[in-house]
Design an enzyme around this catalytic site. Structure first.
Site, PDB file in Angstrom:
ATOM      1  N   GLY A   8       0.866  -1.184   0.000  1.00 46.57           N
ATOM      2  CA  GLY A   8       0.000   0.000   0.000  1.00 46.57           C
ATOM      3  C   GLY A   8       0.893   1.221   0.000  1.00 46.57           C
ATOM      4  N   VAL A  10       2.186   5.143   0.121  1.00 44.40           N
ATOM      5  CA  VAL A  10       1.869   6.458   0.664  1.00 44.40           C
ATOM      6  C   VAL A  10       1.489   7.357  -0.505  1.00 44.40           C
ATOM      7  CG1 VAL A  10       3.378   6.185   2.684  1.00 44.40           C
ATOM      8  CG2 VAL A  10       4.265   7.302   0.626  1.00 44.40           C
ATOM      9  N   VAL A  37       4.193  -1.230   3.557  1.00 43.21           N
ATOM     10  CA  VAL A  37       4.099   0.183   3.200  1.00 43.21           C
ATOM     11  C   VAL A  37       5.110   0.505   2.106  1.00 43.21           C
ATOM     12  CG1 VAL A  37       4.218   2.546   4.057  1.00 43.21           C
ATOM     13  CG2 VAL A  37       3.344   0.716   5.548  1.00 43.21           C
ATOM     14  N   LYS A  38       4.589   1.001   0.992  1.00 43.46           N
ATOM     15  CA  LYS A  38       5.412   1.321  -0.171  1.00 43.46           C
ATOM     16  C   LYS A  38       5.828   2.785  -0.089  1.00 43.46           C
ATOM     17  CE  LYS A  38       5.219   0.316  -5.122  1.00 43.46           C
ATOM     18  NZ  LYS A  38       4.302  -0.144  -6.181  1.00 43.46           N
ATOM     19  N   ILE A  39       7.143   3.008  -0.071  1.00 40.86           N
ATOM     20  CA  ILE A  39       7.735   4.336   0.142  1.00 40.86           C
ATOM     21  C   ILE A  39       8.675   4.637  -1.028  1.00 40.86           C
ATOM     22  CG2 ILE A  39       9.211   5.700   1.669  1.00 40.86           C
ATOM     23  CD1 ILE A  39       6.872   4.936   3.271  1.00 40.86           C
TER      24      ILE A  39
END
Length: 171
Positions: A8, A10, A37-39
């Protein structure tokens, strides 16, 4: 619905680490068993990865285009790095070489547990090359999976088997 990890991302408009961390915590809270969490690969992104990793929240550092970026992300604590081989191929650089380099580099550091997600896969040859280059995972478009299912000799072989069966046993 999905058994494995789900990235998912940001918001694309979020550029500061503090907000990325808040968004990341909210993404992770949706399903702590599956969410990653995809950053983006930026200085602020690396700060967010470090902070989220310290909290035990898995991260995927995206938009990796160099081995040095992958190393920085791994050292920040990224669970995954996503090098984009197809986009490199688009600008006449061999994307698969980046996957190979990252894989070989990570082998030099037994403490790095970061996994490689081959991103921007464009064709079945990319899938084979990524597997041979040491990628742990590949994001593969559905059309490429469909292409992988077929081979002219398999398709003609199935038709031949059917015809032979029908000659002996009928429909």
């Amino acid at each position: 619905i999905v058994d494995g990890p789900i990235s998912g991302e940001v918001k694309a408009t979020t550029t500061d680490a503090e907000t990325m961390v808040k968004e990341g915590e909210a993404i992770y809270a949706l399903d702590p068993k599956h969410m990653v969490v995809k950053i983006p690969m930026t200085a602020e992104g690396l700060k967010a990865i470090k902070a989220l990793s310290a909290k035990g929240i898995p991260t995927n550092c995206t938009l990796i285009f160099s081995a040095n970026q992958a190393l920085l992300a791994a050292r920040a604590g990224a669970t995954y790095v996503s090098p984009f081989l197809g986009r490199l191929d688009d600008i006449s650089q061999r994307g698969i070489e980046l996957i190979e380099t990252i894989h070989d580099m990570f082998l030099n550091y037994p403490d790095i547990e970061t996994r490689i997600i081959a991103a921007s896969v464009r064709n079945p040859i990319h899938v084979t090359d990524c597997a041979l280059a040491g990628a742990d995972i590949a994001t593969v478009p559905y059309k490429v999976i469909e292409q992988m299912l077929h081979h002219p000799l398999t398709d003609s072989g199935i038709e031949k088997f059917k015809a032979d069966y029908c000659k002996v046993f009928g429909e």
